[in-house]
Design an enzyme around this catalytic site. Structure first.
Site, PDB file in Angstrom:
ATOM      1  N   ASP A  28      35.311  38.730  38.824  1.00  0.00           N
ATOM      2  CA  ASP A  28      35.910  40.065  38.948  1.00  0.00           C
ATOM      3  C   ASP A  28      35.782  40.821  37.622  1.00  0.00           C
ATOM      4  O   ASP A  28      36.717  41.460  37.172  1.00  0.00           O
ATOM      5  CB  ASP A  28      37.391  39.920  39.360  1.00  0.00           C
ATOM      6  CG  ASP A  28      38.009  41.248  39.812  1.00  0.00           C
ATOM      7  OD1 ASP A  28      37.255  42.134  40.276  1.00  0.00           O
ATOM      8  OD2 ASP A  28      39.235  41.404  39.678  1.00  0.00           O
ATOM      9  N   GLY A  43      49.771  40.924  39.275  1.00  0.00           N
ATOM     10  CA  GLY A  43      51.187  41.163  39.017  1.00  0.00           C
ATOM     11  C   GLY A  43      51.383  42.031  37.794  1.00  0.00           C
ATOM     12  O   GLY A  43      50.432  42.581  37.249  1.00  0.00           O
ATOM     13  N   THR A 100      45.692  42.822  38.594  1.00  0.00           N
ATOM     14  CA  THR A 100      45.313  42.411  39.943  1.00  0.00           C
ATOM     15  C   THR A 100      46.386  41.539  40.577  1.00  0.00           C
ATOM     16  O   THR A 100      46.623  41.597  41.773  1.00  0.00           O
ATOM     17  CB  THR A 100      43.982  41.627  39.872  1.00  0.00           C
ATOM     18  OG1 THR A 100      43.029  42.431  39.181  1.00  0.00           O
ATOM     19  CG2 THR A 100      43.447  41.313  41.248  1.00  0.00           C
TER      20      THR A 100
END
Length: 292
Positions: A126, A16, A14
């Site tokens: 998330d 990098g 998400t």
């Protein structure tokens, strides 16, 4: 970074690039997550540094251990223990999930990791199969990326412009709630539970409104009676189609009655009525589980 050597790029997360790496002194294999912070002209925000240093204190067998933080000018490298298999890859390639004992064991471990984080007042925000990592040797499961959303925010798109998935996002977030808490993670766990059993995502929406409609068409459209306060959430619209709720047994047909009971408690639309991780661990669904 002198003590770490990049071996190969293994993915794009998400925030990098993720590299497989090696500790030069111990030869231990590690995962290096490069967090890009281009939008920050003045370098890495101190709030992010504070949040991340707290995460180094988190130690639990069901959480991927953050071993080190390396601070460069335009980015941060997070050094994690290395696990090469995630729940999504495992579901795509393994027949194990036909066996409900495996599902039960994985679900229990997810909940155990979450209960630990929530007891330390850390949310994930998330959770998805891609950040649940599995150790192939022991079938143990560990949660990755806990606490990163608070440190860095959840972008709409990854730095490679992939859309961040909405399939596991709680309805209160989709409806624009500014204040939300630990129930958002329990919603995600419910979605992952159903996906392990069905072998396909429960609410595969392709936009925020599509995601809400996929949820409402199964769980029923909420109103002030079923979810007090819902009408005052920023993105609630009184003209949403009014779906009735569907019996979950028709949606997850191979799940037994105690599993359906637990799932329904995780997927309550009203976050204040959603089961918490500690209570979920005590649910009768797990009574026949050999806990390692």
């Amino acid at each position: 970074m002198e003590q770490y050597e990049k071996v190969e790029k293994i993915g794009e997360g998400t925030y990098g690039v993720v590299y497989k790496g090696k500790h030069r002194h111990t030869n231990e294999t590690i995962a290096l997550k490069k967090i890009r912070l281009e939008q920050e002209d003045e370098g890495v925000p101190s709030t992010a540094i504070r949040e991340i240093s707290l995460l180094k204190e988190m130690q639990h067998r069901n959480i991927v251990r953050l071993q080190d933080v390396v601070h460069k000018e335009k980015c941060i490298y997070l050094v994690f223990e290395y696990l090469d298999l995630d729940l999504k890859k495992h579901m795509d390639s393994s027949p194990d999930f036909k066996n409900h004992r495996i599902v039960k064991s994985f679900l229990y471990q997810i909940l155990r990791g979450i209960a630990y984080c929530h007891s330390h007042r850390v949310l994930h925000r998330d959770l998805k199969p891609q950040n649940l990592l599995i150790d192939r040797r022991t079938n143990s499961l560990k949660l990755a990326d806990f606490g990163l959303a608070r440190a860095f925010g959840i972008p709409v798109r990854t730095f490679t412009h992939e859309v961040v998935t909405l399939w596991y996002r709680a309805p209160e977030i989709l409806l624009g709630a500014r204040h939300y808490s630990t129930p958002v993670d329990m919603w995600s766990v419910g979605c992952i539970f159903a996906e392990m059993v069905n072998q396909k995502p429960l609410f595969p929406g392709d936009s925020e409104i599509d995601e809400l409609f996929k949820i409402f068409s199964i769980m029923g459209t909420p109103n002030e009676e079923t979810w007090p306060g819902v009408a005052s959430l920023p993105d609630y619209i009184s003209t949403f189609p009014k779906w009735p709720s569907v019996d979950l047994a028709t949606v997850v047909p191979t799940l037994d009655s105690s599993g359906l009971d637990l799932l329904s408690k995780m997927l309550r639309l009203d976050p204040s009525k959603r089961i918490n991780a500690r209570a979920a661990l005590e649910h009768e669904y797990f009574k026949d589980l050999e806990v390692a």
